[in-house]
Design an enzyme around this catalytic site. Structure first.
Site, mmCIF file in Angstrom:
data_model
loop_
_atom_site.group_PDB
_atom_site.id
_atom_site.type_symbol
_atom_site.label_atom_id
_atom_site.label_comp_id
_atom_site.label_asym_id
_atom_site.label_seq_id
_atom_site.Cartn_x
_atom_site.Cartn_y
_atom_site.Cartn_z
ATOM 1 N N SER A 169 -11.348 -8.503 -3.590
ATOM 2 C CA SER A 169 -10.194 -7.500 -3.763
ATOM 3 C C SER A 169 -9.696 -6.534 -2.779
ATOM 4 C CB SER A 169 -10.301 -6.983 -5.220
ATOM 5 O OG SER A 169 -9.336 -6.030 -5.508
ATOM 6 N N TRP A 199 -8.363 -7.972 0.101
ATOM 7 C CA TRP A 199 -7.008 -8.353 0.170
ATOM 8 C C TRP A 199 -6.074 -7.390 0.367
ATOM 9 C CZ3 TRP A 199 -3.413 -5.963 -2.864
ATOM 10 C CH2 TRP A 199 -2.074 -6.697 -3.306
ATOM 11 N N HIS A 200 -6.453 -6.123 0.282
ATOM 12 C CA HIS A 200 -5.703 -4.899 0.641
ATOM 13 C C HIS A 200 -5.538 -4.601 2.097
ATOM 14 C CE1 HIS A 200 -6.475 -3.770 -3.494
ATOM 15 N NE2 HIS A 200 -5.443 -3.037 -3.535
ATOM 16 N N GLY A 201 -6.437 -5.182 2.834
ATOM 17 C CA GLY A 201 -5.955 -5.046 4.531
ATOM 18 C C GLY A 201 -7.278 -5.517 5.196
ATOM 19 N N PHE A 250 0.416 -4.019 2.422
ATOM 20 C CA PHE A 250 -0.606 -5.035 2.037
ATOM 21 C C PHE A 250 0.359 -6.272 1.836
ATOM 22 C CE2 PHE A 250 -2.391 -0.852 0.223
ATOM 23 C CZ PHE A 250 -3.200 -0.833 1.516
#
Length: 482
Positions: free
Chosen positions: A322, A325-327, A482
């Site tokens: 997770s 996924w954001h960066g 993102f």
């Protein structure tokens, strides 16, 4: 095209009028208009990005059709993996290519070998993380026979590209949103009014709270060595409300805009800063992403059904993925791992579902126990956000060292303190409204339903006046990156 822009202020009424006055007699025309409007909305940033979303749409639509007639399990699995490889392949290339390349070069250098490879000047397509996961959920659900594949390409295109939630969510499941494109929508006055109310509250969160907080958060984080520990804590607090106002504000505008066109999107934020533990926080923050990872990664890995080692493994996987996924930055991975550490004691003690439901339900104020739990959870969240906002891990550690220094209890010294106090008062207003409306879909929903029409109008006009009086410098939505 930004929600908080003049462009969108013109775009939305035009699409609304065409949708309800010229396309209202035909389902196909309604869906076709949504596709055209969505492509215009998305192409406003860069028309080249349209090729990716169109290609992704064609691939997943075709795979869905193929799965509808294929009974051979190996071939069905092959179609599923084709969708996964194509979608995650695009996401991985545009978002993570340079990250992996740079870390590979660093790893070889560490062992005394120079690897000569050049980074690429890759522009990250806006919203690719969101519509990639949305189309993947469709293919996976069709593969698992939880959803009948559509043969209506226009409806599917509208589902993938639906402009209100295209670039920053909520990440909608095909099981909820796609069927809404199969039946002609009829205008409902009450739904449209409620949509406008939610848009208004979303705009307040974005342009008043998030954009004003951004000015102070940027100042403290960009010049953290110049400020005291109390000042840096204040900067972290400003970022905490910047990211909440920014992202939940976007979600409110997206959900409210969808209601103007007769659609119902799922709630994405449920007042997370009133959470009593980290498990509850993650049931309330970015709910569409949290449930996506739960259903398509955590549960397939075994969830919490196995032994202690498997529970710990799955918890760290879900939070680290997770975060990633954001960066493409180690700060997001550390942020995810830190949240996993927060979550772990609750999981091991089997208390991760001990705080379900609305806090202090039916009461004006929480009891002392709930208040202490909320304050502790909020503080831990603020500390974690430092890694999310920092430029790199060393920056985050240096910032945290600054917070927990001898100057932690000093009075913060910085410019524009008067404006900072005004912003803190506005944050207090935000939290007051949301506390009173914490049993609703969004805070402002509670206000005005049973009021005299005059008072109701005056209240909403008051919110509009606050928006125009305290509008901050225009900032892009954080989650666009993102």
């Amino acid at each position: 095209m930004l929600f908080n822009s003049i462009d969108f202020a013109v775009f939305l009424p035009v699409v609304f009028i065409l949708y309800w006055f010229f396309c209202n007699k035909s389902l196909k025309l309604q869906n076709l208009l949504i596709v055209i409007a969505s492509y215009l909305f998305y192409g406003w940033w860069d028309w080249r990005f349209l090729s990716l979303i169109i290609f992704s749409t064609i691939v997943d639509y075709s795979i869905g059709v193929a799965l509808s007639t294929e009974e051979n399990s190996k071939k069905r699995k092959g179609f599923l993996w084709l969708s996964i490889i194509v979608n995650l392949g695009f996401l991985g290339f545009f978002k993570y290519y340079n990250f992996f390349l740079d870390n590979l070069i660093s790893a070889f250098t560490l062992f005394g070998t120079e690897l000569h490879a050049s980074s690429l000047k890759i522009i990250l397509p806006v919203g690719i993380s969101f519509y990639t996961f949305q189309t993947l959920s469709y293919t996976i659900d069709v593969y698992k026979r939880k959803l009948n594949p559509t043969k209506d390409f226009i409806a599917f295109s509208a589902f993938v590209s639906f402009f209100p939630q295209l670039v920053a969510g909520p990440i909608e499941r095909a099981t909820n949103l796609l069927p809404q494109f199969y039946s002609k929508r009829k205008f409902e006055y009450s739904k449209a009014v409620d949509g406008l109310r939610q848009i208004l509250w979303g705009m307040f969160k974005k342009v008043v709270i998030a954009d004003n907080c951004a000015e102070f958060a940027n100042e403290f984080f960009n010049n953290h060595t110049e400020y005291s520990g109390s000042g840096l804590l204040l900067g972290a607090l400003f970022f905490t409300f910047q990211i909440y106002g920014d992202f939940s504000g976007y979600s409110d505008i997206a959900i409210g805009t969808s209601r103007l066109f007769g659609f119902n999107l799922k709630q994405n934020f449920a007042f997370p800063y009133f959470s009593r533990d980290i498990a509850e926080f993650w049931r309330r923050w970015h709910m569409s992403l949290s449930t996506w990872f739960r259903d398509y990664l955590y549960i397939p890995l075994g969830g919490s059904k196995g032994g202690t080692a498997m529970k710990v493994r799955n918890t760290f996987i879900i939070f680290i993925v997770s975060g990633f996924w954001h960066g493409a930055n180690w700060t997001f991975i550390v942020w995810g791992a830190l949240n996993a550490l927060y979550f772990l004691p609750l999981l091991l003690a089997n208390k991760n579902r001990s705080n379900i439901g609305t806090v202090a339900e039916g009461k004006l104020t929480p009891n002392i126990s709930d208040m202490l739990k909320m304050c502790t959870t909020f503080f831990l969240t603020v500390i974690a956000w430092v890694f999310f906002r920092a430029n790199n891990v060393s920056h985050a550690i240096s910032y945290l060292n600054g917070i927990f220094s001898k100057s932690f209890l000093s009075i913060p010294e910085f410019e524009n303190r008067t404006h900072a106090i005004e912003v803190l008062v506005l944050i207090g207003f935000l939290m007051f409204i949301e506390w009173l409306g914490r049993d609703t879909q969004y805070g402002l929903e509670k206000f005005g339903f049973k009021w005299n029409k005059t008072f109701r109008i005056l209240f909403y006009l008051g919110v509009v006046c606050i928006i125009f009086l305290f509008i901050g410098k225009e900032q892009e939505f954080i989650y666009f990156q993102f």
